[in-house]
Design a protein around this motif. Structure first.
Motif, PDB file in Angstrom:
ATOM      1  N   ARG A 121       7.179  27.401  39.875  1.00  0.00           N
ATOM      2  CA  ARG A 121       7.600  27.349  41.279  1.00  0.00           C
ATOM      3  C   ARG A 121       6.651  26.466  42.073  1.00  0.00           C
ATOM      4  O   ARG A 121       5.453  26.414  41.756  1.00  0.00           O
TER       5      ARG A 121
ATOM      6  N   ILE B 234      -0.091  34.885  42.231  1.00  0.00           N
ATOM      7  CA  ILE B 234       0.811  35.793  41.510  1.00  0.00           C
ATOM      8  C   ILE B 234       1.995  35.024  40.923  1.00  0.00           C
ATOM      9  O   ILE B 234       2.405  35.276  39.778  1.00  0.00           O
ATOM     10  N   PHE B 235       2.517  34.081  41.669  1.00  0.00           N
ATOM     11  CA  PHE B 235       3.626  33.267  41.134  1.00  0.00           C
ATOM     12  C   PHE B 235       3.159  32.466  39.918  1.00  0.00           C
ATOM     13  O   PHE B 235       3.898  32.308  38.942  1.00  0.00           O
TER      14      PHE B 235
ATOM     15  N   LEU C 299       0.843  33.382  37.814  1.00  0.00           N
ATOM     16  CA  LEU C 299       0.768  34.337  36.707  1.00  0.00           C
ATOM     17  C   LEU C 299       2.165  34.626  36.157  1.00  0.00           C
ATOM     18  O   LEU C 299       2.389  34.629  34.938  1.00  0.00           O
ATOM     19  N   CYS C 300       3.114  34.883  37.059  1.00  0.00           N
ATOM     20  CA  CYS C 300       4.486  35.173  36.616  1.00  0.00           C
ATOM     21  C   CYS C 300       5.064  33.983  35.854  1.00  0.00           C
ATOM     22  O   CYS C 300       5.721  34.151  34.815  1.00  0.00           O
TER      23      CYS C 300
ATOM     24  N   SER D   3       3.487  31.844  34.142  1.00  0.00           N
ATOM     25  CA  SER D   3       2.838  31.668  32.835  1.00  0.00           C
ATOM     26  C   SER D   3       3.575  32.452  31.750  1.00  0.00           C
ATOM     27  O   SER D   3       3.519  32.096  30.571  1.00  0.00           O
ATOM     28  N   LEU D   4       4.287  33.500  32.126  1.00  0.00           N
ATOM     29  CA  LEU D   4       5.003  34.309  31.133  1.00  0.00           C
ATOM     30  C   LEU D   4       6.285  33.638  30.651  1.00  0.00           C
ATOM     31  O   LEU D   4       6.868  34.064  29.645  1.00  0.00           O
ATOM     32  N   LYS D   5       6.721  32.588  31.358  1.00  0.00           N
ATOM     33  CA  LYS D   5       7.947  31.888  30.936  1.00  0.00           C
ATOM     34  C   LYS D   5       7.738  31.157  29.606  1.00  0.00           C
ATOM     35  O   LYS D   5       8.711  30.783  28.951  1.00  0.00           O
TER      36      LYS D   5
ATOM     37  N   VAL E  81       6.513  32.464  26.987  1.00  0.00           N
ATOM     38  CA  VAL E  81       6.641  33.399  25.856  1.00  0.00           C
ATOM     39  C   VAL E  81       8.080  33.399  25.345  1.00  0.00           C
ATOM     40  O   VAL E  81       9.024  33.564  26.124  1.00  0.00           O
ATOM     41  N   ASP E  82       8.236  33.187  24.033  1.00  0.00           N
ATOM     42  CA  ASP E  82       9.579  33.243  23.426  1.00  0.00           C
ATOM     43  C   ASP E  82       9.977  34.709  23.265  1.00  0.00           C
ATOM     44  O   ASP E  82       9.433  35.424  22.434  1.00  0.00           O
ATOM     45  N   LEU E  83      10.940  35.143  24.055  1.00  0.00           N
ATOM     46  CA  LEU E  83      11.311  36.563  24.057  1.00  0.00           C
ATOM     47  C   LEU E  83      12.573  36.852  23.256  1.00  0.00           C
ATOM     48  O   LEU E  83      12.905  38.020  23.024  1.00  0.00           O
ATOM     49  N   GLY E  84      13.289  35.795  22.861  1.00  0.00           N
ATOM     50  CA  GLY E  84      14.485  36.037  22.061  1.00  0.00           C
ATOM     51  C   GLY E  84      15.406  37.046  22.718  1.00  0.00           C
ATOM     52  O   GLY E  84      15.727  36.950  23.890  1.00  0.00           O
TER      53      GLY E  84
END
Lengths: 466, 70
Positions: free
Chosen positions: B6, B40-41, B43-44, B46-48, B50-53
């Motif tokens: 963002r 915080i944005f 940090l949020c 950064s989780l994108k 991760v391959d979550l399948g």
């Protein structure tokens, strides 16, 4: 008789033998609390009259042979997030000035049922949303924070105001103050202890558990606090063992993992040395020490914040709109910021959390994996009052909140049980601890490891001179 | 490097986001909050990476009202 150096276990034995009375024990503790309060301010409410009334009742019960168990007649405290009928639950906040509890929280009901003498309600960082507990001081050095958010419980247990207490832990709030005040703190498995009647910070991360001066005392407390409760949606119906059974069986052959990443990356030099020495003592006691790489460490803080902030803001949604100006500045800012996190970010954090949990489960597979992880509870001793950040040996800086939560949050994210036990004194003679993280509902295992370490040290022979 | 970050929110953007959830904050509060929201944005976001399948979120919701209910 002075009782300040007795453990709960020792005091309970003297009560049983008639060598000590609950009335004398309670008077002794209340005397210390009042003597220490000008320096520590650990309590929101000291329940002198209620405590003495309970002590007199327990004295009669014990004298007539009706001993309820090891906590009968033992003075304890509760964090002021836990409802106790007829008393305010302030959460150390002006926002709660008109909040009175109509019923006991599950943990208070269990302590009362066990015959414990509740001597008061202890300060928390406002609504448990922080790690410093600014109302309260560290008994080892009142120019330093006690840690938080269960800072009042940590401070008074260390200063022998009572034998044990109840805390809550969302990102380290039992283990941080326990480590910084030099006592034992146990965050049980998620769902092990009911949170009914306990003010929430973050439903998916909140845990309730004991702080005590010895590992065995923490085991006795957990035995009373643990158990299924349908009122808490997270509560799990798992049998509660006698946690003192086998606690002194030693650790020969126990497979302990020491992380090669994350925990030791940024640490105070003295603290690191004490933790490394503790690990060597565990090895000498017969544990198999194995290096392990923790999974997905780069996501831990993001998931912790991604879950805690929106959940806390949801809990405070109404009062934030009605009473924003009377929250403390730091808590208000967290609550307002948490309102702005989209639901998709929150759900992503939940999904990453599941993956983290799976990674830890693989690491601790029964039979082939490790039995527990041992790591520093905190990266540094208690910060000084007003200190915002730590400067690490490589020159980097980290806020004290991030530094303390970084070490604690893996056990909150995974829901795994974690116990901290004192491992020595770093610079300025301030205590620090090691934490032992175990498999789900394997509290007995981490208590056994902690007890084995504790029995090799004499840290608990020291008490702060408040 | 995550491609879906963002933009850093301005204080005005923070105030607008707050208004959208019926949280009234003045310009001063928006300026105080802006660095925290930005952090915080980040940090949020950064989780994108991760391959979550098809992984489902861990929730504690149980459909039974009481233990023993069918």
């Amino acid at each position: 008789m002075t009782t300040n150096m007795l453990s709960m276990t020792e005091a309970a034995a003297k009560l049983r033998a008639g060598e000590l009375s609950p009335v004398d024990l309670t008077e002794d503790c209340l005397g210390r609390i009042h003597a220490n309060e000008p320096a520590l301010n650990a309590y929101v409410t000291v329940t002198d009259e209620l405590a003495m009334e309970t002590a007199r009742t327990t004295e009669t019960e014990i004298a007539s042979g009706n001993l309820r168990g090891p906590l009968h007649g033992i003075p304890v405290c509760i964090k002021d997030l836990c409802d106790m009928a007829g008393l305010p639950t302030t959460a150390s906040s002006k926002v709660r000035h008109d909040h009175f509890a109509e019923a006991d929280s599950a943990v208070v009901a269990r302590l009362k049922g066990a015959g414990a003498v509740i001597v008061g309600k202890t300060h928390t960082h406002e609504f448990a949303y922080g790690i410093s507990t600014p109302t309260t001081r560290n008994p080892w050095n009142t120019n330093h924070i006690p840690g938080g958010s269960s800072g009042g419980t940590g401070a008074t247990v260390a200063a022998c105001g009572c034998f044990a207490g109840v805390g809550s832990d969302t990102g380290g709030s039992i283990r941080i103050p326990a480590a910084l005040c030099g006592v034992v703190g146990l965050k049980p498995s998620y769902g092990r202890v009911s949170r009914a009647g306990v003010t929430s910070l973050s439903w998916s991360l909140d845990h309730v558990g004991p702080l005590a001066r010895t590992v065995e005392d923490a085991a006795l407390m957990l035995g009373v606090l643990a158990g299924y409760d349908a009122r808490d949606p997270a509560s799990v119906d798992v049998p509660v063992p006698d946690y003192t059974n086998g606690i002194r069986d030693g650790i020969a052959g126990t497979r302990i993992g020491v992380p090669t990443n994350y925990y030791f990356d940024h640490m105070d030099v003295d603290t690191k040395g004490l933790v490394e020495a503790a690990i060597e003592q565990l090895r000498a006691a017969g544990a198999e020490i194995l290096s392990v790489e923790l999974p997905m460490v780069e996501t831990y803080m993001a998931v912790q914040y991604g879950l805690c902030l929106p959940e806390a803001s949801a809990y405070h949604e109404k009062t934030l709109r009605e009473r924003a100006s009377i929250y403390q500045d730091d808590v208000r800012s967290f609550l307002e910021a948490g309102e702005l996190i989209p639901a998709t970010d929150y759900i992503r954090a939940l999904r990453v959390r599941e993956k983290i949990k799976q990674g830890w489960a693989a690491l601790m597979t029964p039979g082939t994996g490790i039995d527990a992880v041992v790591a520093p509870t905190v990266p540094a001793p208690a910060a000084a009052l007003g200190q915002d950040a730590f400067t690490w040996p490589d020159g980097s800086e980290e806020t004290i909140t991030n530094a303390y939560v970084r070490h604690s949050c893996p056990a909150n994210l995974t829901g795994l049980p974690s116990i901290t036990v004192p491992c020595g004194y770093a610079a300025a003679d301030l205590p620090v601890g090691i934490q032992i993280i175990g498999r789900p509902f394997a509290e007995a295992d981490i208590l056994r490891i902690a007890c084995a370490y504790e029995s090799l040290t004499n840290w608990r022979q020291r008490a702060p001179d408040v | 490097m995550n491609e879906h970050r963002r933009p850093t929110p301005t204080p005005d953007a923070v105030a607008d986001m707050a208004a959208a959830v019926d949280l009234r904050i003045d310009q001063g509060r928006a300026e105080i909050l802006q660095p925290m929201v930005s952090l915080i944005f980040d940090l949020c976001d950064s989780l994108k990476a991760v391959d979550l399948g098809e992984i489902s979120p861990a929730l504690t919701f149980k459909c039974r009202a009481r233990e023993g209910d069918q």
